[in-house]
Design an enzyme around this catalytic site. Structure first.
Site, PDB file in Angstrom:
ATOM      1  N   GLU A   1      28.863  10.545 -37.614  1.00 57.10           N
ATOM      2  CA  GLU A   1      28.123  11.451 -36.739  1.00 57.10           C
ATOM      3  C   GLU A   1      27.212  12.388 -37.534  1.00 57.10           C
ATOM      4  OE1 GLU A   1      29.152  14.739 -33.220  1.00 57.10           O
ATOM      5  OE2 GLU A   1      30.604  14.327 -34.808  1.00 57.10           O
TER       6      GLU A   1
ATOM      7  N   LYS B   1      25.914  12.545 -26.070  1.00 59.73           N
ATOM      8  CA  LYS B   1      27.328  12.921 -26.090  1.00 59.73           C
ATOM      9  C   LYS B   1      27.723  13.646 -24.810  1.00 59.73           C
ATOM     10  CE  LYS B   1      30.510  15.238 -29.317  1.00 59.73           C
ATOM     11  NZ  LYS B   1      30.534  15.863 -30.665  1.00 59.73           N
TER      12      LYS B   1
ATOM     13  N   CYS C   1      32.263  11.423 -31.342  1.00 58.24           N
ATOM     14  CA  CYS C   1      33.252  12.401 -31.767  1.00 58.24           C
ATOM     15  C   CYS C   1      34.141  12.893 -30.626  1.00 58.24           C
ATOM     16  CB  CYS C   1      32.581  13.552 -32.503  1.00 58.24           C
ATOM     17  SG  CYS C   1      33.719  14.475 -33.576  1.00 58.24           S
TER      18      CYS C   1
END
Length: 292
Positions: free
Chosen positions: A44, A117, A154
């Protein structure tokens, strides 16, 4: 002839020099491709240090539109050259909005689209809500040259709903680029093992391989002498049983890599019945904001 896919993930440390970080990633991509990898996952926000440790407006200058991001413009031609698929994590700017995003690059170098995300953390050392809006793309699955791939970024990796949604959308492998390590508010808290176990659970519950890429190294905080973040690596690939088939330690630099038979996995998913036996009529509590 069976459909197979060979996947890899990169584990390394990154510094403040964008060009050097890209060059380092390119070297690992070439190494993985030479070893037969067809899909290669960097970690990431590999464009630089993990900057979300504090709220500093200077970092907004490091965001770019996703099609023009330096990591994308540098790595897309490499994808075409090597004939590999690259899920590329970036700090994205769209007009006045900022996102933690991933661009899927197919093996011909074409940009297949962007995932933003969905779950944005906010806590000591991980102050992402200051920088990123919650993603507005929904979960994404792409039909790449080598298979149908799902991606989370993540914090997304802790949510079983995200993995299940991508599996229901037909994902054949799940990829999670990550930047996670020490917890500044509690030196005794170590999430490395739970981090792995959460994603291994996604693998077995959805009968699907899972690939996690994390960074390593200590990154000092410029404005807080003596402070910093120690990233714990532990990148891995889990198979459809949730078993680790390739893994690195907390400080290792290198690649995890594994090959899977996609036809076998499709038949195995059908045989287990995890999707056949779902009871969506009972799952209302999953979508209610405050279930009784």
């Amino acid at each position: 002839m069976a459909r197979t896919i060979n996947v890899a993930a990169i584990q390394t440390a990154y510094g403040t020099d964008l060009a050097a970080n890209i060059a380092k990633t390119q070297d690992f991509i070439r190494q993985a491709a030479a070893n037969g990898a067809q899909v290669i996952l960097p970690s990431e926000l590999f464009q630089g240090p993990y900057f979300c440790v504090a709220q500093e407006e200077r970092w907004f200058a490091e965001a770019h539109p996703w099609r023009e991001h330096p990591c994308v413009t540098a790595l897309a031609p490499l994808a075409a050259e090597l004939g590999v698929v690259l899920p590329i994590s970036i700090f994205e700017r769209e007009g006045p909005h900022y996102f933690n995003s991933l661009v899927m690059v197919d093996a011909d170098g074409s940009l297949m689209g962007v995932y933003r995300k969905s779950h944005i953390p906010d806590g000591p050392g991980y102050m992402e809500k200051y920088y990123f809006r919650p993603g507005d793309t929904g979960f994404k699955v792409w039909d790449t040259r080598f298979g149908r791939l799902g991606v989370g970024i993540c914090w997304d990796q802790w949510y079983p709903e995200a993995a299940r949604a991508m599996a229901l959308m037909g994902a054949e492998v799940l990829f999670y680029p990550t930047a996670i390590g020490s917890e500044p508010h509690d030196a005794t808290l170590d999430t490395a093992a739970p981090w792995r176990r959460a994603m291994q659970g996604h693998a077995v519950s959805n009968v699907i391989p899972v690939v996690g890429a994390n960074r390593i190294g200590f990154e000092p905080w410029d404005d807080y002498p003596g402070g910093g973040q120690a990233f714990y690596g532990s990148s891995f690939i889990a198979d459809h049983r949730g078993d680790l088939v390739s893994a690195l330690g907390r400080d290792d630099e290198g690649l995890v890599q594994a090959s899977f038979d996609l036809d076998f996995l499709a038949a195995h998913r059908a045989a287990w019945g995890f999707f056949r036996d779902r009871r969506t009529d009972l799952y209302g509590a999953l979508t209610a904001p405050r279930p009784a």
